[in-house]
Every structure is written in structure tokens, then in C-alpha cells.
Design a protein around this motif. Structure first.
Motif, short mmCIF file in Angstrom:
data_model
loop_
_atom_site.label_atom_id
_atom_site.label_comp_id
_atom_site.label_asym_id
_atom_site.label_seq_id
_atom_site.Cartn_x
_atom_site.Cartn_y
_atom_site.Cartn_z
N GLU A 88 44.05 34.94 48.77
CA GLU A 88 43.19 36.02 49.25
C GLU A 88 43.63 36.47 50.64
N ASP A 89 43.96 35.52 51.51
CA ASP A 89 44.45 35.86 52.85
C ASP A 89 45.75 36.65 52.78
N LEU A 90 46.64 36.24 51.89
CA LEU A 90 47.91 36.96 51.73
C LEU A 90 47.68 38.39 51.24
N LYS A 91 46.73 38.56 50.33
CA LYS A 91 46.42 39.90 49.84
C LYS A 91 45.88 40.77 50.97
N LYS A 92 44.97 40.21 51.78
CA LYS A 92 44.42 40.98 52.90
C LYS A 92 45.51 41.35 53.88
N ASN A 93 46.38 40.40 54.20
CA ASN A 93 47.47 40.68 55.15
C ASN A 93 48.43 41.72 54.60
N ALA A 94 48.74 41.64 53.31
CA ALA A 94 49.65 42.62 52.70
C ALA A 94 49.03 44.01 52.75
N PHE A 95 47.74 44.11 52.45
CA PHE A 95 47.05 45.40 52.52
C PHE A 95 47.09 45.94 53.95
#
Length: 166
Positions: free
Chosen positions: A50-57
Motif C-alpha cells: 500500500e505504501d509503494l502504491k501511494k508513493n508511486a501515485f
């Protein structure tokens, strides 16, 4: 004697059953412990994903956010100048600025709350104003441009004029 043998066999069967039950209990406890460790590992992995998804966004959207913030700056500058236009134009600029802030807010971007004392983690001093008052040292004299944050990330620090005691 036959009865003694039966009792001995029964005692043996009960003992074996107790041993097998203890082994079965140990297997179940081991399995539950393993499942708990595995469940904790999955929860950590889901959190990291989830953190990776937020950072990618955030990284993909950052240039757009910066452009929207620059548009906000331009609108604020127009609004703050003494325009010899109708109050309807001023009202339209204010409304547009508020809508732009709402769009940014829905994307997780907020204006950094201004601090009265210089805070280098959220502010950038772009000019220093000398003061003869010791208690005004490191106080914010004026906010030049508002700062913005995306959750815990600073998109742009607040740009200020800070007072320094001399």
C-alpha cells in the motif's frame, strides 16, 4: 488374571491415547503459531505494498500537483493586487482559488499551516529582516508563498521573510 491383563491393556491404550493426544496438541499448537507468523508477515507485506502504491501515485502525479500549485499562486497574486475591476471579477477569482484548493485537497494535498516562528522543516526563508527586538528573533515577518504538503511529504515549503535579531 485375565482381568488384570485387560486392565493393563486398557491402561496401555489410555497411555498411548494420551501420548497421541499430546502429540496432536503439539502439532495443532505449532500450526497455529506458524499461521500467526504467516498472517503477520502478510499484513506487513500488504502494508508495504500500500505504501509503494501511494508513493508511486505521488511520484507520477507530483508534476501535475506542482503545476496546480503554481496556478494557485498566480490566482492568489491577481487577487491580492489592487485590480480596478468589478467586485464580480474579484469574487470569481476567489471562487476559482477555493475550487482549486478543494481539488488539491481531494488528492491529499493541503496548505501547510503557517508557523509564527521559523520552522526549517516546513518553511524556507527567502529574505531576512533585521530587528532590534530580541523576542522577535526567528519570527515570521511575512508569508510570501504558501507551502503545500502531500500527506507527510512536503511538496513546497512555505516561503517566508524571517526576522533576525542584531
Amino acid at each position: 488374571m485375565q482381568e488384570d491383563e485387560r486392565i493393563d491393556r486398557l491402561i496401555n491404550l489410555v497411555s498411548q491415547s494420551n501420548i497421541e493426544l499430546a502429540n496432536l496438541k503439539q502439532i495443532i499448537e505449532n500450526r497455529l503459531s506458524y499461521d500467526k507468523v504467516k498472517e503477520d508477515a502478510f499484513e506487513r507485506l500488504y502494508g508495504e505494498l500500500e505504501d509503494l502504491k501511494k508513493n508511486a501515485f505521488f511520484e507520477r502525479s507530483r508534476p501535475l500537483f506542482i503545476d496546480l500549485i503554481l496556478l494557485f499562486d498566480r490566482l492568489e497574486n491577481y487577487r491580492q493586487t489592487d485590480i480596478e475591476e468589478s467586485s464580480q471579477f474579484t469574487h470569481l477569482l476567489k471562487s476559482f482559488t477555493e475550487e482549486l484548493l478543494e481539488i488539491l485537497c481531494r488528492q491529499g494535498i493541503d496548505i501547510i499551516a503557517s508557523s509564527k516562528t521559523f520552522d526549517p522543516t516546513i518553511q524556507r526563508a527567502i529574505k531576512i529582516e533585521i530587528t532590534s527586538e530580541k523576542e522577535e528573533d526567528n519570527k515570521v515577518s511575512e508569508v510570501i508563498r504558501k507551502g503545500f504538503r502531500y500527506f507527510d511529504n512536503i511538496l513546497r515549503p512555505e516561503e517566508i521573510i524571517v526576522k533576525k535579531f542584531k
